[in-house]
Design a protein around this motif. Structure first.
Motif, PDB file in Angstrom:
ATOM      1  N   GLY A  68      21.646   7.646 -52.546  1.00 53.62           N
ATOM      2  CA  GLY A  68      21.140   8.654 -51.619  1.00 53.62           C
ATOM      3  C   GLY A  68      20.407   8.043 -50.449  1.00 53.62           C
ATOM      4  N   VAL A  69      19.593   7.030 -50.709  1.00 56.79           N
ATOM      5  CA  VAL A  69      18.851   6.363 -49.642  1.00 56.79           C
ATOM      6  C   VAL A  69      19.822   5.746 -48.630  1.00 56.79           C
ATOM      7  CG1 VAL A  69      17.272   4.488 -49.093  1.00 56.79           C
ATOM      8  CG2 VAL A  69      16.863   5.894 -51.106  1.00 56.79           C
ATOM      9  N   ALA A  70      20.826   5.039 -49.137  1.00 52.59           N
ATOM     10  CA  ALA A  70      21.766   4.351 -48.244  1.00 52.59           C
ATOM     11  C   ALA A  70      22.492   5.342 -47.344  1.00 52.59           C
ATOM     12  CB  ALA A  70      22.771   3.551 -49.076  1.00 52.59           C
ATOM     13  N   GLU A  71      22.980   6.431 -47.912  1.00 50.09           N
ATOM     14  CA  GLU A  71      23.730   7.388 -47.092  1.00 50.09           C
ATOM     15  C   GLU A  71      22.835   8.097 -46.098  1.00 50.09           C
ATOM     16  OE1 GLU A  71      27.007  10.982 -47.414  1.00 50.09           O
ATOM     17  OE2 GLU A  71      26.203  10.083 -49.250  1.00 50.09           O
ATOM     18  N   ASN A  72      21.622   8.456 -46.503  1.00 50.34           N
ATOM     19  CA  ASN A  72      20.733   9.160 -45.586  1.00 50.34           C
ATOM     20  C   ASN A  72      20.262   8.274 -44.444  1.00 50.34           C
ATOM     21  OD1 ASN A  72      20.794  11.714 -46.784  1.00 50.34           O
ATOM     22  ND2 ASN A  72      19.255  11.139 -48.291  1.00 50.34           N
ATOM     23  N   LEU A  73      20.040   7.002 -44.706  1.00 46.73           N
ATOM     24  CA  LEU A  73      19.701   6.075 -43.626  1.00 46.73           C
ATOM     25  C   LEU A  73      20.857   5.962 -42.634  1.00 46.73           C
ATOM     26  CD1 LEU A  73      17.950   3.253 -45.673  1.00 46.73           C
ATOM     27  CD2 LEU A  73      16.874   4.600 -43.862  1.00 46.73           C
ATOM     28  N   ALA A  74      22.057   5.807 -43.156  1.00 45.30           N
ATOM     29  CA  ALA A  74      23.229   5.681 -42.278  1.00 45.30           C
ATOM     30  C   ALA A  74      23.470   6.952 -41.490  1.00 45.30           C
ATOM     31  CB  ALA A  74      24.465   5.335 -43.109  1.00 45.30           C
ATOM     32  N   SER A  75      23.293   8.091 -42.123  1.00 45.29           N
ATOM     33  CA  SER A  75      23.529   9.370 -41.450  1.00 45.29           C
ATOM     34  C   SER A  75      22.510   9.620 -40.350  1.00 45.29           C
ATOM     35  CB  SER A  75      23.486  10.515 -42.469  1.00 45.29           C
ATOM     36  OG  SER A  75      24.553  10.411 -43.388  1.00 45.29           O
ATOM     37  N   GLY A  76      21.260   9.249 -40.598  1.00 41.87           N
ATOM     38  CA  GLY A  76      20.244   9.417 -39.560  1.00 41.87           C
ATOM     39  C   GLY A  76      20.605   8.651 -38.304  1.00 41.87           C
ATOM     40  N   TYR A  77      21.026   7.407 -38.474  1.00 41.93           N
ATOM     41  CA  TYR A  77      21.405   6.615 -37.311  1.00 41.93           C
ATOM     42  C   TYR A  77      22.656   7.175 -36.643  1.00 41.93           C
ATOM     43  CZ  TYR A  77      22.790   2.699 -34.390  1.00 41.93           C
ATOM     44  OH  TYR A  77      23.144   1.927 -33.313  1.00 41.93           O
ATOM     45  N   THR A  78      23.642   7.566 -37.431  1.00 44.29           N
ATOM     46  CA  THR A  78      24.928   8.006 -36.886  1.00 44.29           C
ATOM     47  C   THR A  78      24.833   9.341 -36.176  1.00 44.29           C
ATOM     48  OG1 THR A  78      26.087   6.818 -38.654  1.00 44.29           O
ATOM     49  CG2 THR A  78      27.331   8.514 -37.476  1.00 44.29           C
ATOM     50  N   PHE A  79      24.065  10.277 -36.730  1.00 42.80           N
ATOM     51  CA  PHE A  79      24.112  11.654 -36.233  1.00 42.80           C
ATOM     52  C   PHE A  79      22.841  12.137 -35.550  1.00 42.80           C
ATOM     53  CE2 PHE A  79      27.158  11.755 -39.888  1.00 42.80           C
ATOM     54  CZ  PHE A  79      28.295  11.863 -39.119  1.00 42.80           C
ATOM     55  N   GLN A  80      21.757  11.391 -35.627  1.00 46.34           N
ATOM     56  CA  GLN A  80      20.503  11.830 -35.016  1.00 46.34           C
ATOM     57  C   GLN A  80      20.102  10.916 -33.864  1.00 46.34           C
ATOM     58  OE1 GLN A  80      19.232  14.714 -35.843  1.00 46.34           O
ATOM     59  NE2 GLN A  80      20.603  15.045 -37.597  1.00 46.34           N
ATOM     60  N   ASN A  81      21.044  10.684 -32.958  1.00 50.78           N
ATOM     61  CA  ASN A  81      20.776   9.888 -31.752  1.00 50.78           C
ATOM     62  C   ASN A  81      20.225   8.508 -32.086  1.00 50.78           C
ATOM     63  OD1 ASN A  81      21.539  11.970 -29.906  1.00 50.78           O
ATOM     64  ND2 ASN A  81      19.594  12.988 -30.319  1.00 50.78           N
ATOM     65  N   LYS A  82      20.842   7.873 -33.099  1.00 48.85           N
ATOM     66  CA  LYS A  82      20.475   6.523 -33.530  1.00 48.85           C
ATOM     67  C   LYS A  82      19.042   6.439 -34.036  1.00 48.85           C
ATOM     68  CE  LYS A  82      23.864   4.237 -30.544  1.00 48.85           C
ATOM     69  NZ  LYS A  82      24.126   3.162 -29.565  1.00 48.85           N
ATOM     70  N   ASN A  83      18.545   7.543 -34.543  1.00 48.05           N
ATOM     71  CA  ASN A  83      17.185   7.583 -35.080  1.00 48.05           C
ATOM     72  C   ASN A  83      17.236   7.424 -36.597  1.00 48.05           C
ATOM     73  OD1 ASN A  83      14.466   7.977 -35.569  1.00 48.05           O
ATOM     74  ND2 ASN A  83      14.613  10.219 -35.451  1.00 48.05           N
ATOM     75  N   THR A  84      17.238   6.171 -37.042  1.00 45.11           N
ATOM     76  CA  THR A  84      17.273   5.903 -38.475  1.00 45.11           C
ATOM     77  C   THR A  84      16.054   6.495 -39.168  1.00 45.11           C
ATOM     78  OG1 THR A  84      18.389   3.829 -37.944  1.00 45.11           O
ATOM     79  CG2 THR A  84      17.573   4.073 -40.187  1.00 45.11           C
ATOM     80  N   ASN A  85      14.942   6.564 -38.477  1.00 46.69           N
ATOM     81  CA  ASN A  85      13.708   7.079 -39.077  1.00 46.69           C
ATOM     82  C   ASN A  85      13.738   8.590 -39.292  1.00 46.69           C
ATOM     83  OD1 ASN A  85      11.097   6.265 -40.090  1.00 46.69           O
ATOM     84  ND2 ASN A  85      10.207   7.445 -38.407  1.00 46.69           N
ATOM     85  N   ASP A  86      14.845   9.225 -38.958  1.00 49.47           N
ATOM     86  CA  ASP A  86      14.989  10.642 -39.280  1.00 49.47           C
ATOM     87  C   ASP A  86      14.775  10.886 -40.768  1.00 49.47           C
ATOM     88  OD1 ASP A  86      16.047  13.443 -38.488  1.00 49.47           O
ATOM     89  OD2 ASP A  86      17.375  12.875 -40.156  1.00 49.47           O
ATOM     90  N   ILE A  87      15.064   9.891 -41.594  1.00 51.01           N
ATOM     91  CA  ILE A  87      14.875  10.020 -43.029  1.00 51.01           C
ATOM     92  C   ILE A  87      13.418  10.302 -43.383  1.00 51.01           C
ATOM     93  CG2 ILE A  87      14.426   7.573 -43.504  1.00 51.01           C
ATOM     94  CD1 ILE A  87      16.270   7.816 -45.929  1.00 51.01           C
ATOM     95  N   ASN A  88      12.489   9.837 -42.532  1.00 47.24           N
ATOM     96  CA  ASN A  88      11.066  10.051 -42.772  1.00 47.24           C
ATOM     97  C   ASN A  88      10.477  11.197 -41.962  1.00 47.24           C
ATOM     98  OD1 ASN A  88      10.749   7.827 -44.597  1.00 47.24           O
ATOM     99  ND2 ASN A  88      10.869   6.438 -42.838  1.00 47.24           N
ATOM    100  N   GLU A  89      11.211  11.662 -40.980  1.00 44.60           N
ATOM    101  CA  GLU A  89      10.671  12.693 -40.088  1.00 44.60           C
ATOM    102  C   GLU A  89      11.100  14.102 -40.461  1.00 44.60           C
ATOM    103  OE1 GLU A  89      12.133  11.426 -36.318  1.00 44.60           O
ATOM    104  OE2 GLU A  89      10.769   9.714 -36.161  1.00 44.60           O
ATOM    105  N   GLU A  90      12.231  14.233 -41.145  1.00 43.01           N
ATOM    106  CA  GLU A  90      12.807  15.558 -41.325  1.00 43.01           C
ATOM    107  C   GLU A  90      11.935  16.488 -42.156  1.00 43.01           C
ATOM    108  OE1 GLU A  90      17.044  17.718 -42.137  1.00 43.01           O
ATOM    109  OE2 GLU A  90      16.835  15.591 -42.589  1.00 43.01           O
ATOM    110  N   LEU A  91      11.263  15.952 -43.160  1.00 43.90           N
ATOM    111  CA  LEU A  91      10.422  16.808 -43.981  1.00 43.90           C
ATOM    112  C   LEU A  91       9.325  17.456 -43.156  1.00 43.90           C
ATOM    113  CD1 LEU A  91       9.753  17.968 -46.732  1.00 43.90           C
ATOM    114  CD2 LEU A  91       8.431  15.896 -47.223  1.00 43.90           C
ATOM    115  N   ASN A  92       8.707  16.690 -42.249  1.00 45.74           N
ATOM    116  CA  ASN A  92       7.669  17.257 -41.389  1.00 45.74           C
ATOM    117  C   ASN A  92       8.238  18.305 -40.440  1.00 45.74           C
ATOM    118  OD1 ASN A  92       5.577  15.744 -42.486  1.00 45.74           O
ATOM    119  ND2 ASN A  92       5.917  14.028 -41.087  1.00 45.74           N
TER     120      ASN A  92
END
Length: 437
Positions: free
Chosen positions: A381-405
Motif C-alpha cells: 500500500g505504501v509503495a502504490e500510494n507514494l507512486a500515485s501521489g507523484y504520478t497524479f498529484q502534480n508530482k507531489n509525492t508528499n500527498d501521502i501525508n497531506e491528504e488526511l489533513n
C-alpha cells in the motif's frame, strides 16, 4: 448468487485513496528521467519493488483499444537474459510474489520479496524496462490470455459489463468511454510494429516512477538503482492529450441485458471531477455516508427498514481527468427498479438540503482515518500510494501525508454544496441492467 458479490465486483478494480500519516521517504531522478522514491521501514524483513508507468487505456487510439492492458501481460514474456515464461518462476522460487494491473490512467507492476532479494527485484524491473521480449510468439500467446480474461471477467461474469455500458454514455468523446481490456478485434488486427511503437512511446523511464519500500538501506539502494537503471535510454517526452467534455444537461437512460444474471439492477452515474480536485475527495466522503457500512443511510433505509433492496451502494470511481459517481441497487421481493431509484434519489436530495449531523460528520472522519492506517499497514500500500501521489498529484509525492489533513478540513457545508453541484438528475446516466431471456 450472494448479494455481496456485486459490491466486491464493483470495488475490485478501483483505486482507493487512503494513506497513513507521515510516511517518510526520499526521492531523486536519474539522468534518463526515471523518478525514484525510497521508503525505509525495518518493521519486517520484506521489500516491495514497483514501477508505475503513466500510461493507461486513455492513451490508446480508438481503433487500437486494449494496448495498455495487453502490455500488462506482454511485459512478463521475458528478455534476452531471461527465458520466455521465466519471470514469475524466478520471483516465486526466491520467496516472492508479483502482479500487475492496468487502469484507464496507469499501469502498475510490483514484486514483494524478502529484503535480501532487493537486487533481484531491481534487475527484473530493469529487464522489463530496458529490453523486454516483444515478438510475434509472445503477442500470440498473450492475445489468447487476454481473450480468456475478458470472457471470465466481463462476458461470463454477472454484472461484468455495467461499467462498459455506463462509461459509453458518461464519457462520450473521451477515451474513458472504452474499458481498459479493450477490443479483441483491435488486438487481432494490430501488427508487431504497432506494439513496438506503443512500448517505445510510453514505457520509457521518463514516463515511470520506481518505488522501493521496506527493509532497505537508502544509500545502498540508491547505488543499486543506478546500477540497473542508468543504462535504460530516455524516451521522447510524453505529451498527454487534453479532453474537454460538454456538460451533461439531460438525463440519459439506457438498458443493458446480461445472460449471466437472474436479479436485475439499477445504476445511476454522474460525471464528476478527477482525482486532483478537492471536490473529488468530498464525493468520497459522500459515498461513505450513503453506503459505507451497515449503518449507512442507504443500507439502513432500503435493506434494513423497507427491505426493498438486497444490496445498495454508492461509490466514487476516481480517475485522472474525470470521475464517475455511481449508485446502484439490487431489488428484494421483486421491488420495481424505479422504486429503488426513487428512494436513492430521496437520500441524495436530503444531502442537498440538510446538513449532515455532527455525529455523522465525526463518524465519516473516523472512517477515513481508519482507512488511511489500514491501507498503509503493508508495504504494498505504501509503495502504490507514494507512486500515485507523484504520478497524479502534480508530482507531489508528499500527498501521502497531506491528504488526511485535506479531508479533515472538509466541512458539512461543503458536503452539501458538492452534492448540489454534481448529483443532479439532469446530469446523469441511468442504466437498467436486466437479465437476458
Amino acid at each position: 448468487m450472494k448479494p455481496k458479490f456485486i459490491l466486491s465486483l464493483l470495488l475490485s478494480g478501483f483505486y482507493l485513496v487512503a494513506t497513513a500519516q507521515q510516511v517518510k521517504f526520499t526521492e531523486f531522478d536519474l539522468d534518463n528521467g526515471l523518478h525514484v522514491i525510497l521508503h525505509e521501514d525495518k518493521t519486517a524483513p520484506v521489500v516491495v519493488v514497483s514501477v508505475m508507468y503513466h500510461v493507461g487505456s486513455k492513451d490508446e487510439q480508438p481503433e487500437r483499444t486494449g494496448f495498455a492492458h495487453f502490455f500488462e501481460h506482454l511485459l512478463f514474456e521475458g528478455s534476452p537474459n531471461m527465458k520466455r515464461g521465466e519471470f514469475m518462476k524466478i520471483v516465486s522460487s526466491n520467496g516472492g510474489d508479483n502482479n500487475a494491473n492496468t487502469s484507464q490512467d496507469r499501469t502498475y507492476y510490483y514484486e514483494s520479496f524478502p529484503s535480501n532479494q532487493l537486487e533481484l527485484g531491481l534487475w527484473l524491473e530493469s529487464e522489463r524496462m530496458l529490453h523486454p521480449k516483444i515478438d510475434v510468439a509472445g503477442v500470440k500467446t498473450q492475445n489468447e490470455v487476454v481473450k480468456e480474461e475478458k470472457r471470465m471477467r466481463m462476458d461470463n461474469s454477472p454484472y461484468g459489463k455495467f461499467t462498459q455500458n455506463i462509461f459509453t454514455n458518461l464519457f462520450e468523446g473521451h477515451p474513458y468511454r472504452w474499458q481498459p481490456i479493450g477490443s479483441m478485434e483491435h488486438l487481432d488486427a494490430a501488427t508487431l510494429p504497432e506494439f513496438l511503437a506503443f512500448f517505445k512511446k510510453y514505457y520509457a523511464p521518463n514516463n515511470a516512477v520506481l518505488t522501493i519500500a521496506g527493509d532497505i538501506d537508502p544509500g545502498k539502494t540508491k547505488e543499486l538503482v543506478k546500477k540497473y537503471f542508468d543504462e535504460v535510454p530516455k524516451g521522447a517526452p510524453v505529451v498527454k492529450q487534453k479532453f474537454e467534455l460538454k456538460p451533461i444537461t439531460k438525463q440519459i437512460i439506457d438498458t443493458a441485458y446480461d445472460a449471466n444474471i437472474q436479479i436485475p439492477a439499477i445504476f445511476a452515474a454522474y460525471r464528476v471531477p478527477g482525482m486532483q480536485s478537492r471536490d473529488n475527495k468530498v464525493l468520497g466522503l459522500i459515498s461513505t455516508l450513503l453506503s459505507g457500512g451497515g449503518s449507512s443511510r442507504l443500507s439502513t433505509k432500503l435493506v434494513d427498514d423497507k427491505k426493498t433492496a438486497l444490496q445498495v451502494a454508492a461509490f466514487n470511481y476516481s480517475l485522472e481527468d474525470y470521475g464517475a459517481y455511481i449508485t446502484f441497487a439490487l431489488p428484494n421481493n421483486n421491488t420495481p427498479l424505479n422504486d429503488l431509484l426513487k428512494d436513492i434519489d430521496a437520500e441524495v436530495e436530503r444531502l442537498k438540503t440538510d446538513l449532515i449531523s455532527e455525529s455523522e460528520y465525526t463518524k465519516l472522519q473516523n472512517q477515513f482515518e481508519n482507512g488511511f492506517i489500514s491501507a498503509n499497514s503493508k508495504m504494498l500500500g505504501v509503495a502504490e500510494n507514494l507512486a500515485s501521489g507523484y504520478t497524479f498529484q502534480n508530482k507531489n509525492t508528499n500527498d501521502i501525508n497531506e491528504e488526511l489533513n485535506v479531508v479533515k478540513s472538509i466541512t458539512r457545508e461543503e458536503i452539501r454544496e458538492v452534492a448540489r453541484k454534481y448529483l443532479n438528475q439532469n446530469q446523469r446516466v441511468v442504466l437498467y441492467y436486466l437479465p437476458q431471456k
